[in-house]
Design a protein around this motif. Structure first.
Motif, PDB file in Angstrom:
ATOM      1  N   ILE A 213       0.835  -1.208   0.000  1.00 56.28           N
ATOM      2  CA  ILE A 213       0.000   0.000   0.000  1.00 56.28           C
ATOM      3  C   ILE A 213       0.864   1.251   0.000  1.00 56.28           C
ATOM      4  O   ILE A 213       0.609   2.215  -0.740  1.00 56.28           O
ATOM      5  CB  ILE A 213      -0.954  -0.010   1.214  1.00 56.28           C
ATOM      6  CG1 ILE A 213      -2.019  -1.103   1.033  1.00 56.28           C
ATOM      7  CG2 ILE A 213      -1.634   1.347   1.385  1.00 56.28           C
ATOM      8  CD1 ILE A 213      -2.849  -1.366   2.280  1.00 56.28           C
ATOM      9  N   LEU A 214       1.927   1.243   0.815  1.00 55.64           N
ATOM     10  CA  LEU A 214       2.832   2.401   0.861  1.00 55.64           C
ATOM     11  C   LEU A 214       3.535   2.617  -0.475  1.00 55.64           C
ATOM     12  O   LEU A 214       3.678   3.762  -0.938  1.00 55.64           O
ATOM     13  CB  LEU A 214       3.867   2.209   1.975  1.00 55.64           C
ATOM     14  CG  LEU A 214       3.356   2.357   3.412  1.00 55.64           C
ATOM     15  CD1 LEU A 214       4.443   1.989   4.412  1.00 55.64           C
ATOM     16  CD2 LEU A 214       2.857   3.782   3.659  1.00 55.64           C
ATOM     17  N   LEU A 215       3.966   1.512  -1.123  1.00 55.44           N
ATOM     18  CA  LEU A 215       4.605   1.623  -2.434  1.00 55.44           C
ATOM     19  C   LEU A 215       3.626   2.164  -3.474  1.00 55.44           C
ATOM     20  O   LEU A 215       3.985   3.008  -4.309  1.00 55.44           O
ATOM     21  CB  LEU A 215       5.126   0.257  -2.882  1.00 55.44           C
ATOM     22  CG  LEU A 215       6.506  -0.164  -2.363  1.00 55.44           C
ATOM     23  CD1 LEU A 215       6.791  -1.608  -2.753  1.00 55.44           C
ATOM     24  CD2 LEU A 215       7.595   0.755  -2.928  1.00 55.44           C
TER      25      LEU A 215
ATOM     26  N   PRO B 177      -6.764 -10.207  -3.190  1.00 51.74           N
ATOM     27  CA  PRO B 177      -6.498  -8.805  -2.830  1.00 51.74           C
ATOM     28  C   PRO B 177      -5.029  -8.415  -3.030  1.00 51.74           C
ATOM     29  O   PRO B 177      -4.735  -7.301  -3.473  1.00 51.74           O
ATOM     30  CB  PRO B 177      -6.877  -8.729  -1.345  1.00 51.74           C
ATOM     31  CG  PRO B 177      -7.781  -9.885  -1.111  1.00 51.74           C
ATOM     32  CD  PRO B 177      -7.339 -10.956  -2.055  1.00 51.74           C
ATOM     33  N   ALA B 178      -4.118  -9.352  -2.724  1.00 55.62           N
ATOM     34  CA  ALA B 178      -2.687  -9.065  -2.918  1.00 55.62           C
ATOM     35  C   ALA B 178      -2.364  -8.881  -4.391  1.00 55.62           C
ATOM     36  O   ALA B 178      -1.560  -8.017  -4.763  1.00 55.62           O
ATOM     37  CB  ALA B 178      -1.849 -10.199  -2.320  1.00 55.62           C
ATOM     38  N   SER B 179      -2.986  -9.681  -5.254  1.00 54.11           N
ATOM     39  CA  SER B 179      -2.780  -9.543  -6.703  1.00 54.11           C
ATOM     40  C   SER B 179      -3.288  -8.197  -7.187  1.00 54.11           C
ATOM     41  O   SER B 179      -2.660  -7.549  -8.042  1.00 54.11           O
ATOM     42  CB  SER B 179      -3.496 -10.674  -7.445  1.00 54.11           C
ATOM     43  OG  SER B 179      -2.938 -11.927  -7.142  1.00 54.11           O
ATOM     44  N   ALA B 180      -4.443  -7.771  -6.656  1.00 49.59           N
ATOM     45  CA  ALA B 180      -4.997  -6.463  -7.044  1.00 49.59           C
ATOM     46  C   ALA B 180      -4.023  -5.342  -6.710  1.00 49.59           C
ATOM     47  O   ALA B 180      -3.761  -4.455  -7.536  1.00 49.59           O
ATOM     48  CB  ALA B 180      -6.344  -6.236  -6.353  1.00 49.59           C
ATOM     49  N   LEU B 181      -3.478  -5.379  -5.493  1.00 52.76           N
ATOM     50  CA  LEU B 181      -2.505  -4.354  -5.088  1.00 52.76           C
ATOM     51  C   LEU B 181      -1.239  -4.417  -5.938  1.00 52.76           C
ATOM     52  O   LEU B 181      -0.718  -3.388  -6.387  1.00 52.76           O
ATOM     53  CB  LEU B 181      -2.126  -4.555  -3.621  1.00 52.76           C
ATOM     54  CG  LEU B 181      -2.940  -3.814  -2.568  1.00 52.76           C
ATOM     55  CD1 LEU B 181      -2.522  -4.253  -1.175  1.00 52.76           C
ATOM     56  CD2 LEU B 181      -2.783  -2.307  -2.720  1.00 52.76           C
ATOM     57  N   THR B 182      -0.759  -5.633  -6.188  1.00 56.45           N
ATOM     58  CA  THR B 182       0.478  -5.813  -6.964  1.00 56.45           C
ATOM     59  C   THR B 182       0.280  -5.354  -8.405  1.00 56.45           C
ATOM     60  O   THR B 182       1.145  -4.679  -8.979  1.00 56.45           O
ATOM     61  CB  THR B 182       0.917  -7.286  -6.944  1.00 56.45           C
ATOM     62  OG1 THR B 182       1.019  -7.728  -5.586  1.00 56.45           O
ATOM     63  CG2 THR B 182       2.268  -7.460  -7.618  1.00 56.45           C
TER      64      THR B 182
END
Length: 337
Positions: A18-20, A283-288
């Motif tokens: 999220i920070l990135l 959700p991790a894939s969405a962020l990535t």
């Protein structure tokens, strides 16, 4: 103690992603021919900037950055779903013809129906991607859905769609063909609020739906016999997941063109960081995926400034070697090398 560290790891990784994403989001808004400092960007986003800064940030750059993130998230979740239901790490929205079907419909609208309003582009791309998915699924059916047959048929459907795209391009007006070619490179250049509002409803509906279906996707990993024994209606589940995948890929392609390899790379990166459970993986894939497209757009805008390189070109330059690496790795695992 070790258990506590393992439990905290996903939360820490999510926070870092999220920070990135926020960092690249702010960098994208600040970068450009007229550069803005981080403080000026923050001031403007909170309505405290000058009129000139407000126009640059709120009208030109903010919608572009938001679209880049949503497009990346949509393609990544679509790819993660396809990799899950096919149990194939090389699967992506392009594998079963989704990207090609969406591109064919979008090119048809751009070149042959230029009077059609912009808001109709995502539904048209969805229809094209859905038709490609149905055709692939139907041709790949033989007393049940074999994912290997579906993948092979998808390659053929993609080739047919690309042939029709070439025919449309050859017969269209040069200005419209040029517009379609620029769109097909995969770029968020020139995207504004009208594009964002056309994309947003699809993401609001289908991203949460994908997350809700993550448990069903986990069941499919156990195999058809076990899934049926646990009461899962696997063909209905598979069909619903493919529909969600189609919608996310089609809306993303309609908005930004074909941004290559995001649907392949992002789920792999997320799986290495968070593990195979789809309740966390999606959700991790969405962020990535959102981070990948944001970062690629930033690199494309700055690496050869003032010339802008499409973000699709940057993701292709990274994704093509990564795809070859995955292909070689899978061949070694299967004992073919």
């Amino acid at each position: 103690m070790r258990g506590e560290m393992m439990n905290r790891r996903p939360t820490t990784l999510f926070a870092l992603l999220i920070l990135l994403a926020i960092a690249f989001f702010m960098a994208n808004i600040g970068a450009g021919e007229y550069e803005l400092s981080l403080w000026e960007v923050v001031q403007t986003l909170f309505g405290l900037g000058s009129g000139e800064h407000s126009f640059i940030v709120n009208t030109l750059r903010l919608p572009r950055a938001l679209i880049a993130f949503l497009v990346g998230a949509g393609l990544a979740v679509s790819g993660a779903i396809l990799q899950g239901i096919t149990s194939n790490p090389l699967a992506s929205p392009g594998v079963i013809g989704l990207n090609a079907g969406a591109s064919l419909a979008a090119v048809l609208v751009i070149v042959a129906l230029p009077a059609v309003p912009l808001g109709f582009l995502p539904p048209a791309a969805f229809a094209g991607a859905l038709l490609a998915a149905i055709l692939t699924y139907w041709l790949g059916w033989k007393e049940g859905s074999s994912m290997y047959r579906i993948i092979l048929v998808g390659v053929g459907v993609s080739a047919i769609a690309q042939a029709f795209i070439t025919i449309i391009m050859m017969s269209g007006k040069i200005m419209l063909v040029t517009q379609a070619l620029i769109w097909m490179t995969g770029s968020v250049y020139g995207r504004g609020w009208e594009h964002f509002y056309a994309l947003l409803p699809w993401m609001i509906l289908f991203l949460p739906l994908a997350f809700l279906l993550s448990r069903q996707l986990n069941l499919l990993q156990l195999g058809d016999d076990v899934s049926k024994g646990l009461g899962s209606k696997i063909e209905w589940v598979r069909g619903g997941l493919i529909l969600v995948s189609v919608a996310l890929a089609a809306a993303s392609v309609a908005t930004a063109g074909t941004v290559y390899f995001v649907g392949l790379m992002a789920p792999h990166i997320a799986r290495r960081l968070f593990g195979p459970s789809h309740t966390t993986l999606l959700p991790a894939s969405a962020l990535t995926g959102g981070l990948l497209v944001l970062a690629s757009d930033f690199v494309g805008r700055t690496i050869a400034a003032p010339v802008e390189l499409p973000c699709g070109l940057i993701t292709a330059m990274i994704g093509a070697p990564y795809f070859i690496y995955l292909l070689l790795t899978e061949n070694k695992k299967s004992g073919k090398m």
